[in-house]
Design an enzyme around this catalytic site. Sequence first.
Site, PDB file in Angstrom:
ATOM      1  CG  ASN A  39      -0.228   0.088   2.524  1.00 18.31           C
ATOM      2  OD1 ASN A  39       0.968  -0.166   2.570  1.00 18.31           O
ATOM      3  ND2 ASN A  39      -0.938   0.416   3.597  1.00 18.31           N
ATOM      4  NE  ARG A  90      11.261   2.910   3.821  1.00 16.51           N
ATOM      5  CZ  ARG A  90      12.229   2.035   3.572  1.00 16.51           C
ATOM      6  NH1 ARG A  90      12.006   0.743   3.667  1.00 16.51           N
ATOM      7  NH2 ARG A  90      13.456   2.441   3.244  1.00 16.51           N
ATOM      8  CG  ASP A 109      -4.424  -0.565   4.538  1.00 20.79           C
ATOM      9  OD1 ASP A 109      -3.966  -1.522   5.197  1.00 20.79           O
ATOM     10  OD2 ASP A 109      -4.535   0.587   4.989  1.00 20.79           O
ATOM     11  CG  ASN A 133       0.402  -1.376   9.146  1.00 27.58           C
ATOM     12  OD1 ASN A 133      -0.370  -1.316   8.200  1.00 27.58           O
ATOM     13  ND2 ASN A 133       1.568  -2.045   9.080  1.00 27.58           N
ATOM     14  CB  THR A 140      13.426  -7.506  14.582  1.00 32.25           C
ATOM     15  OG1 THR A 140      14.592  -6.878  15.138  1.00 32.25           O
ATOM     16  CG2 THR A 140      12.258  -7.199  15.496  1.00 32.25           C
ATOM     17  CB  SER A 145      12.111   0.807  19.351  1.00 30.22           C
ATOM     18  OG  SER A 145      11.621  -0.106  18.387  1.00 30.22           O
ATOM     19  CE1 TYR A 176       9.492  -3.078  12.974  1.00 27.22           C
ATOM     20  CE2 TYR A 176      11.636  -2.908  14.026  1.00 27.22           C
ATOM     21  CZ  TYR A 176      10.802  -3.494  13.097  1.00 27.22           C
ATOM     22  OH  TYR A 176      11.263  -4.498  12.298  1.00 27.22           O
ATOM     23  CG  HIS A 177      12.892  -3.402  17.827  1.00 27.00           C
ATOM     24  ND1 HIS A 177      13.332  -2.104  17.735  1.00 27.00           N
ATOM     25  CD2 HIS A 177      13.627  -4.107  16.933  1.00 27.00           C
ATOM     26  CE1 HIS A 177      14.308  -2.035  16.825  1.00 27.00           C
ATOM     27  NE2 HIS A 177      14.505  -3.235  16.325  1.00 27.00           N
ATOM     28  CE  LYS A 231       8.931  -6.500  12.490  1.00 30.65           C
ATOM     29  NZ  LYS A 231       8.713  -7.186  11.220  1.00 30.65           N
ATOM     30  CD  GLN A 257      16.217  -9.491   7.854  1.00 29.35           C
ATOM     31  OE1 GLN A 257      16.498 -10.120   6.861  1.00 29.35           O
ATOM     32  NE2 GLN A 257      15.352  -8.502   7.830  1.00 29.35           N
ATOM     33  NE  ARG A 260      20.994   5.726  10.072  1.00 33.23           N
ATOM     34  CZ  ARG A 260      21.566   5.794  11.279  1.00 33.23           C
ATOM     35  NH1 ARG A 260      22.279   6.860  11.632  1.00 33.23           N
ATOM     36  NH2 ARG A 260      21.439   4.785  12.127  1.00 33.23           N
ATOM     37  NE  ARG A 320      18.109   4.894  18.033  1.00 33.10           N
ATOM     38  CZ  ARG A 320      18.018   4.064  17.005  1.00 33.10           C
ATOM     39  NH1 ARG A 320      18.165   2.768  17.180  1.00 33.10           N
ATOM     40  NH2 ARG A 320      17.779   4.510  15.794  1.00 33.10           N
ATOM     41  CD  GLU A 362      21.076   2.240  21.816  1.00 33.74           C
ATOM     42  OE1 GLU A 362      20.390   1.444  21.160  1.00 33.74           O
ATOM     43  OE2 GLU A 362      21.884   3.033  21.293  1.00 33.74           O
TER      44      GLU A 362
END
Lengths: 382, 382
Positions: free
Chosen positions: A32, A35, A74, A118, A144, A179, A181-182, A185, A208, A241, A326, A328
């Site tokens: 969709n 990103r 979507d 999402n 991850t 995070s 996001y993690h 997962k 991963q 990066r 962060r 960590e």
Amino acid sequence: MRVLILGGDGYLGWPTALRLSSQGYEVAVVDNYMRRNIMREENVEPLYRVPNLHERVHLWKEHSRKEIFVHIGDLRQWDFLARVFDEFQPQVIVHYAEQPSAPYSMLRREASLLTIENNLTVTSNVIFAMREFCPDAHLIKLGTMGEYGTPNIDIEEGWINIKHNERQQKFLYPRQAGSLYHTTKIMDTDLLWFYVRTWGMRVTDLMQGPVYGLFTEETVVSDNLLTLFSYDELFGTVINRFIVQAVAGYPLSVYGKGGQTRGYLNIKDTVSCVQLSIENPADEGELRIFNQFTETFSVSELAEKVLRVGKDLGIEVVVKKIENPRQELEEHYYKPVHTGLLELGLSPHYLSDGVLEEMMKFVLLYKKDIDRHKIFRGTKWS
Amino acid sequence: MRVLILGGDGYLGWPTALRLSSQGYEVAVVDNYMRRNIMREENVEPLYRVPNLHERVHLWKEHSRKEIFVHIGDLRQWDFLARVFDEFQPQVIVHYAEQPSAPYSMLRREASLLTIENNLTVTSNVIFAMREFCPDAHLIKLGTMGEYGTPNIDIEEGWINIKHNERQQKFLYPRQAGSLYHTTKIMDTDLLWFYVRTWGMRVTDLMQGPVYGLFTEETVVSDNLLTLFSYDELFGTVINRFIVQAVAGYPLSVYGKGGQTRGYLNIKDTVSCVQLSIENPADEGELRIFNQFTETFSVSELAEKVLRVGKDLGIEVVVKKIENPRQELEEHYYKPVHTGLLELGLSPHYLSDGVLEEMMKFVLLYKKDIDRHKIFRGTKWS
């Protein structure tokens, strides 16, 4: 064999689609453009223009004579998802269709909620679609290594046998991520593990590490088949990066002490790992977990490598330690097992100076297109 | 002290509100009547009519001269939630605002997704609202003993120290739940643990076992102040359901072997546990976990108790073993620690024959209102 790739427009989804298509699989991709949309909204852009999925699939057909089916929509919308599953009748589903940026997930409430909503809605919908349309199919889900965090004990491959008060039990290895996001997962894994036990699904969960690299065998044949390559803090993985920062003369930003250690892999190995997982499916009622990386480095080690390779190419690279935005550990124990995929036959592409040099030379071609203002943002965790 | 009770219309939320109000706390309740709406949609009804929140709060004020503030709205809606937090400035938040039925969460895709989406969105919104409006407040979150499942080792109180290859690490006790609803509670814990570490929140996560009972000190004063009491498979907890089945002459349905063992507690103890947690708050940056139950029973043991008490009252109770529609171990090891709340001063109300008799006598008053067709549904897990 029919393979449905969810998130087929992404950094990893697209090269996976080409690998499987070139290997004779019947491939359909779904995306969709979330990103790309988020990138535009956040004023970050890929290093080079990437054609849309329809265009790329057309170019791939011209090049390979192989067709990839495209569905734009979507996956949170059940009607769309159900139609795709019903029409294509996938035998394997490769699920990359998640908001994949840790810093983005920490930006603000709306970004956090989008990530939760999402990622979990899509995973839940995929589970129900498999049950309805292809209960014997094999789901390959991208997890991850970040789910494990940085515990003070060895990280096993997904599972751990715990002895406690003279009894024992095998558990999912305990997870605590760095995070939001993690964390989504981890929740995906919770959800999949429940339905694997309850409905007997076949699932491979690939834990991963951060991926680097520009080229796979199939994408390298044409500039227009290359995958989406980001160099900004939100979507650029650290090695990619650093290469761009080196080329742009922008100091490599090392957060805090730089001892943060992770398991990395070349994008070539990502597509191989997914292919190996397809060729060796999980059993019915099995949640199979592989730790998907090939070698570990600290951030400081990565910066030193890029600095050295830059020097060989006559580029002066500066490393700059900055206050860590962060939460960590900056120095920690890190010993994760990663034998499962090697046992299936993975031949790793290690991070040699040659690999970094090849990337750097390619990025040099786009030096004028690098927007230095897009590199750093300093998204704070706290 | 200002306490905001999310889900204040529910079986536990309402008695909690009255207890805290009677103890001199300034109490506000929030609810969107989701539980009542789902019940109506699924054609199940409580044993007796329960006035709406505004009516109940009015009756409570007449009785006690104490005011409870009512906010009706959906906590998934940020604007609503933010207004409530901003106006009330809570010092404690008691979070019951979740879809609480395991069988409902297994009914169909829409019910599953509603459970995921409601429970996680509300928890996420609460986290962000606390950060914005009351960062030093104490969140008391209702979890469930069901998060742990039935592992073959002792269940510790939230945390476990794992020794592995001669190193060690303290982890959240590994969780694997028996329903989608219980799995969303694991996800809640994942989410809270992440933000506790990252933002230093104060959180108490109460891993509660199945609750039984009709009366608390405050609700018993008037029939119209009694809490919502369900006897159907979706929303009736097992002891409450067995009591109603006994009175209705409906066989007590024991799934499979009946050796399923859980930790139970009286509703009187639920409100005491929440009050004790408020009076002894978690520290900044602490996820404090209590296992909230007072004694363990197997389903067969519960059925026998109800049978015996029925006999004393001249009621003939039949126990009927039926094929288990759920996926669960029917005989298993079960030894969970539960010392934390006792150490804070909890005086348990145990499940005596007298307690069951009191419940049964009360339910007998409503015998004519029991709809036998609403009791059993046989929601299948597979």
